[in-house]
Design a protein around this motif. Structure first.
Motif, PDB file in Angstrom:
ATOM      1  N   GLY A  63       6.990  -4.089  11.235  1.00  0.00           N
ATOM      2  CA  GLY A  63       6.948  -4.028   9.788  1.00  0.00           C
ATOM      3  C   GLY A  63       7.186  -5.390   9.184  1.00  0.00           C
ATOM      4  N   VAL A  64       6.734  -5.563   7.949  1.00  0.00           N
ATOM      5  CA  VAL A  64       6.874  -6.847   7.251  1.00  0.00           C
ATOM      6  C   VAL A  64       7.444  -6.608   5.858  1.00  0.00           C
ATOM      7  CG1 VAL A  64       5.626  -8.802   6.246  1.00  0.00           C
ATOM      8  CG2 VAL A  64       5.037  -7.984   8.541  1.00  0.00           C
ATOM      9  N   CYS A  65       8.421  -7.432   5.485  1.00  0.00           N
ATOM     10  CA  CYS A  65       9.021  -7.375   4.156  1.00  0.00           C
ATOM     11  C   CYS A  65       8.744  -8.682   3.413  1.00  0.00           C
ATOM     12  CB  CYS A  65      10.528  -7.158   4.241  1.00  0.00           C
ATOM     13  SG  CYS A  65      11.012  -5.559   4.920  1.00  0.00           S
ATOM     14  N   TRP A  66       8.406  -8.564   2.149  1.00  0.00           N
ATOM     15  CA  TRP A  66       8.099  -9.719   1.303  1.00  0.00           C
ATOM     16  C   TRP A  66       9.207  -9.903   0.275  1.00  0.00           C
ATOM     17  CZ3 TRP A  66       3.357 -12.458   1.713  1.00  0.00           C
ATOM     18  CH2 TRP A  66       2.415 -11.882   2.565  1.00  0.00           C
ATOM     19  N   THR A  67       9.683 -11.148   0.147  1.00  0.00           N
ATOM     20  CA  THR A  67      10.682 -11.463  -0.871  1.00  0.00           C
ATOM     21  C   THR A  67       9.996 -11.699  -2.210  1.00  0.00           C
ATOM     22  OG1 THR A  67      10.623 -13.889  -0.717  1.00  0.00           O
ATOM     23  CG2 THR A  67      11.929 -12.706   0.939  1.00  0.00           C
ATOM     24  N   ASP A  92      -5.023  -4.609   7.240  1.00  0.00           N
ATOM     25  CA  ASP A  92      -6.036  -4.339   8.262  1.00  0.00           C
ATOM     26  C   ASP A  92      -5.403  -3.935   9.592  1.00  0.00           C
ATOM     27  OD1 ASP A  92      -8.029  -4.937   6.453  1.00  0.00           O
ATOM     28  OD2 ASP A  92      -8.365  -6.975   7.211  1.00  0.00           O
ATOM     29  N   ALA A  93      -4.256  -4.558   9.911  1.00  0.00           N
ATOM     30  CA  ALA A  93      -3.577  -4.274  11.174  1.00  0.00           C
ATOM     31  C   ALA A  93      -2.773  -2.979  11.130  1.00  0.00           C
ATOM     32  CB  ALA A  93      -2.650  -5.438  11.533  1.00  0.00           C
ATOM     33  N   GLY A  94      -2.643  -2.385   9.941  1.00  0.00           N
ATOM     34  CA  GLY A  94      -1.888  -1.141   9.817  1.00  0.00           C
ATOM     35  C   GLY A  94      -0.395  -1.314   9.936  1.00  0.00           C
ATOM     36  N   ILE A  95       0.108  -2.511   9.652  1.00  0.00           N
ATOM     37  CA  ILE A  95       1.543  -2.788   9.734  1.00  0.00           C
ATOM     38  C   ILE A  95       2.189  -2.435   8.394  1.00  0.00           C
ATOM     39  CG2 ILE A  95       3.299  -4.582  10.033  1.00  0.00           C
ATOM     40  CD1 ILE A  95       1.313  -6.045  11.860  1.00  0.00           C
ATOM     41  N   PRO A  96       3.172  -1.532   8.370  1.00  0.00           N
ATOM     42  CA  PRO A  96       3.816  -1.150   7.105  1.00  0.00           C
ATOM     43  C   PRO A  96       4.461  -2.362   6.415  1.00  0.00           C
ATOM     44  CG  PRO A  96       4.401   0.392   8.848  1.00  0.00           C
ATOM     45  CD  PRO A  96       3.717  -0.764   9.512  1.00  0.00           C
ATOM     46  N   GLN A  97       4.330  -2.411   5.090  1.00  0.00           N
ATOM     47  CA  GLN A  97       4.879  -3.504   4.304  1.00  0.00           C
ATOM     48  C   GLN A  97       5.800  -2.965   3.207  1.00  0.00           C
ATOM     49  OE1 GLN A  97       1.859  -6.804   3.482  1.00  0.00           O
ATOM     50  NE2 GLN A  97       0.470  -5.138   4.013  1.00  0.00           N
ATOM     51  N   PHE A  98       6.799  -3.772   2.892  1.00  0.00           N
ATOM     52  CA  PHE A  98       7.733  -3.462   1.805  1.00  0.00           C
ATOM     53  C   PHE A  98       8.095  -4.774   1.131  1.00  0.00           C
ATOM     54  CE2 PHE A  98      11.852  -3.002  -0.162  1.00  0.00           C
ATOM     55  CZ  PHE A  98      11.789  -1.763  -0.763  1.00  0.00           C
ATOM     56  N   GLY A  99       8.480  -4.703  -0.138  1.00  0.00           N
ATOM     57  CA  GLY A  99       8.926  -5.932  -0.770  1.00  0.00           C
ATOM     58  C   GLY A  99       9.333  -5.761  -2.206  1.00  0.00           C
ATOM     59  N   VAL A 182       0.790   1.356  -2.288  1.00  0.00           N
ATOM     60  CA  VAL A 182      -0.611   0.948  -2.175  1.00  0.00           C
ATOM     61  C   VAL A 182      -1.083   1.241  -0.761  1.00  0.00           C
ATOM     62  CG1 VAL A 182      -2.259  -0.958  -2.276  1.00  0.00           C
ATOM     63  CG2 VAL A 182      -0.376  -0.841  -3.937  1.00  0.00           C
ATOM     64  N   LYS A 183      -2.122   2.073  -0.668  1.00  0.00           N
ATOM     65  CA  LYS A 183      -2.773   2.340   0.610  1.00  0.00           C
ATOM     66  C   LYS A 183      -4.113   1.619   0.580  1.00  0.00           C
ATOM     67  CE  LYS A 183      -0.520   6.797   1.355  1.00  0.00           C
ATOM     68  NZ  LYS A 183      -0.688   8.263   1.551  1.00  0.00           N
ATOM     69  N   PHE A 184      -4.341   0.772   1.576  1.00  0.00           N
ATOM     70  CA  PHE A 184      -5.539  -0.071   1.577  1.00  0.00           C
ATOM     71  C   PHE A 184      -5.919  -0.387   3.011  1.00  0.00           C
ATOM     72  CE2 PHE A 184      -7.498  -4.391   1.135  1.00  0.00           C
ATOM     73  CZ  PHE A 184      -8.596  -4.019   0.375  1.00  0.00           C
ATOM     74  N   SER A 185      -7.216  -0.352   3.303  1.00  0.00           N
ATOM     75  CA  SER A 185      -7.696  -0.583   4.666  1.00  0.00           C
ATOM     76  C   SER A 185      -6.962   0.379   5.601  1.00  0.00           C
ATOM     77  CB  SER A 185      -7.481  -2.047   5.060  1.00  0.00           C
ATOM     78  OG  SER A 185      -8.046  -2.330   6.314  1.00  0.00           O
ATOM     79  N   GLU A 188      -0.243   0.554   4.598  1.00  0.00           N
ATOM     80  CA  GLU A 188       0.500   1.110   3.472  1.00  0.00           C
ATOM     81  C   GLU A 188       1.592   0.123   3.069  1.00  0.00           C
ATOM     82  OE1 GLU A 188       2.701   5.386   2.404  1.00  0.00           O
ATOM     83  OE2 GLU A 188       1.376   5.169   4.146  1.00  0.00           O
ATOM     84  N   PHE A 189       1.734  -0.083   1.766  1.00  0.00           N
ATOM     85  CA  PHE A 189       2.669  -1.060   1.221  1.00  0.00           C
ATOM     86  C   PHE A 189       3.482  -0.354   0.139  1.00  0.00           C
ATOM     87  CE2 PHE A 189       2.640  -5.943   0.438  1.00  0.00           C
ATOM     88  CZ  PHE A 189       3.945  -5.944  -0.011  1.00  0.00           C
ATOM     89  N   TRP A 190       4.813  -0.313   0.325  1.00  0.00           N
ATOM     90  CA  TRP A 190       5.712   0.176  -0.715  1.00  0.00           C
ATOM     91  C   TRP A 190       6.375  -1.044  -1.342  1.00  0.00           C
ATOM     92  CZ3 TRP A 190       9.048   4.642   1.789  1.00  0.00           C
ATOM     93  CH2 TRP A 190       8.189   5.652   2.266  1.00  0.00           C
ATOM     94  N   ALA A 191       6.401  -1.113  -2.665  1.00  0.00           N
ATOM     95  CA  ALA A 191       6.992  -2.289  -3.299  1.00  0.00           C
ATOM     96  C   ALA A 191       7.581  -1.939  -4.651  1.00  0.00           C
ATOM     97  CB  ALA A 191       5.942  -3.393  -3.454  1.00  0.00           C
TER      98      ALA A 191
END
Length: 275
Positions: A63-67, A92-99, A182-185, A188-191
């Protein structure tokens, strides 16, 4: 074992300003928050806004988190495009994101939404009366969260058009979009537009950094008012029993209780990684 990557969104100039005001660097602050939920040695930090961007092996991370960031979508340049390109790779890689903050804008922009400067100026200090939408009340990111709450904040850009695959989860009178899914490609990104990683000390430091603009837009009357606000925040940060300050500044348990303040992060970790 879950491995997370924190993307520090600040460029060199922004980092210098934070350091000068005594603020924690954004990547370290996010790592500190995440370390409440998993060991710190499972969390790496990458800085992609510097003159020379780092190479990242995305296959290492679950998973990846954005500041947040001192960049602006309303002033788009090649560094902002670097963020968009990496976000797209993660989708594209399907790695969950949060930020936080910049992350919500990044998620929306990458998936086809729009971000512009807020004509009201900078929402700063505390985002008041954030209300969950019907979708937000049913969303796993907000499981256990009050339907109306406050959050620490500092932003002058905001989302003005949601992408077709995005869902608005929360908003308030200053910025109608305060949280998104946001679901894209393939991803999934929760922010959130606010900052669950901040505390009173960090807001005090950011007040010092942003004081000229905040005085100009009328958030503070003058430098003396800034100094009083900063002093009171630091006193409350050092002594949470100062109910006089909390009452005066309207700071309730949604900002003073760490488990409530960071609940969205915990829910993201639980939903995607069973942490």
């Amino acid at each position: 074992m879950t491995r997370l990557l924190v993307i520090d969104g600040y460029d060199t100039g922004g980092k210098t300003l934070l350091k000068g005001a005594g603020a924690t660097q954004a990547g370290e602050l996010y790592k500190k928050m995440l370390s409440d939920f998993l060991p710190s040695d499972q969390i790496d930090i990458a800085e992609i806004s510097l003159a020379q961007a780092v190479d990242i092996d995305l296959s290492q991370y679950d998973g990846v988190c954005w500041t947040g960031s001192n960049l602006f979508f309303s002033e788009k340049d090649e560094v902002v495009q670097r963020h968009i390109d990496l976000c797209k790779q993660l989708f594209d890689a399907g790695i969950p994101q949060f930020g936080s903050c910049w992350a919500a804008q990044l998620a929306a922009n990458t998936a086809g939404g729009a971000v512009t400067a807020n004509p009201k100026g900078r929402e700063f200090g505390v985002a008041r009366k954030i209300g969950l939408t019907d979708a937000g009340k049913a969303h796993p990111m907000y499981k256990g969260k009050p339907p109306i709450f406050d959050g620490f904040t500092s932003h002058s850009d905001h989302i003005t058009t949601m992408p077709e695959t995005g869902t608005r989860l929360a908003g308030n009178s200053f910025s109608p979009v305060q949280a998104v899914e946001v679901k894209f490609s393939n991803g999934e990104f929760w922010a959130v537009q606010y900052h669950p990683e901040y505390d009173f000390s960090e807001i005090a430091a950011l007040t010092v950094v942003r004081q000229d603009g905040l005085i100009s837009q009328g958030t503070f009357r003058d430098s003396a008012a800034v100094e009083d606000f900063v002093s009171e925040l630091r006193a409350l940060n050092d002594d949470d029993s100062r109910e006089d300050i909390a009452w005066k500044l309207g700071l309730d348990t949604d900002l003073r209780n760490q488990s409530i303040k960071t609940l969205e992060v915990r829910n993201w970790l639980s939903h995607f990684f069973n942490i």
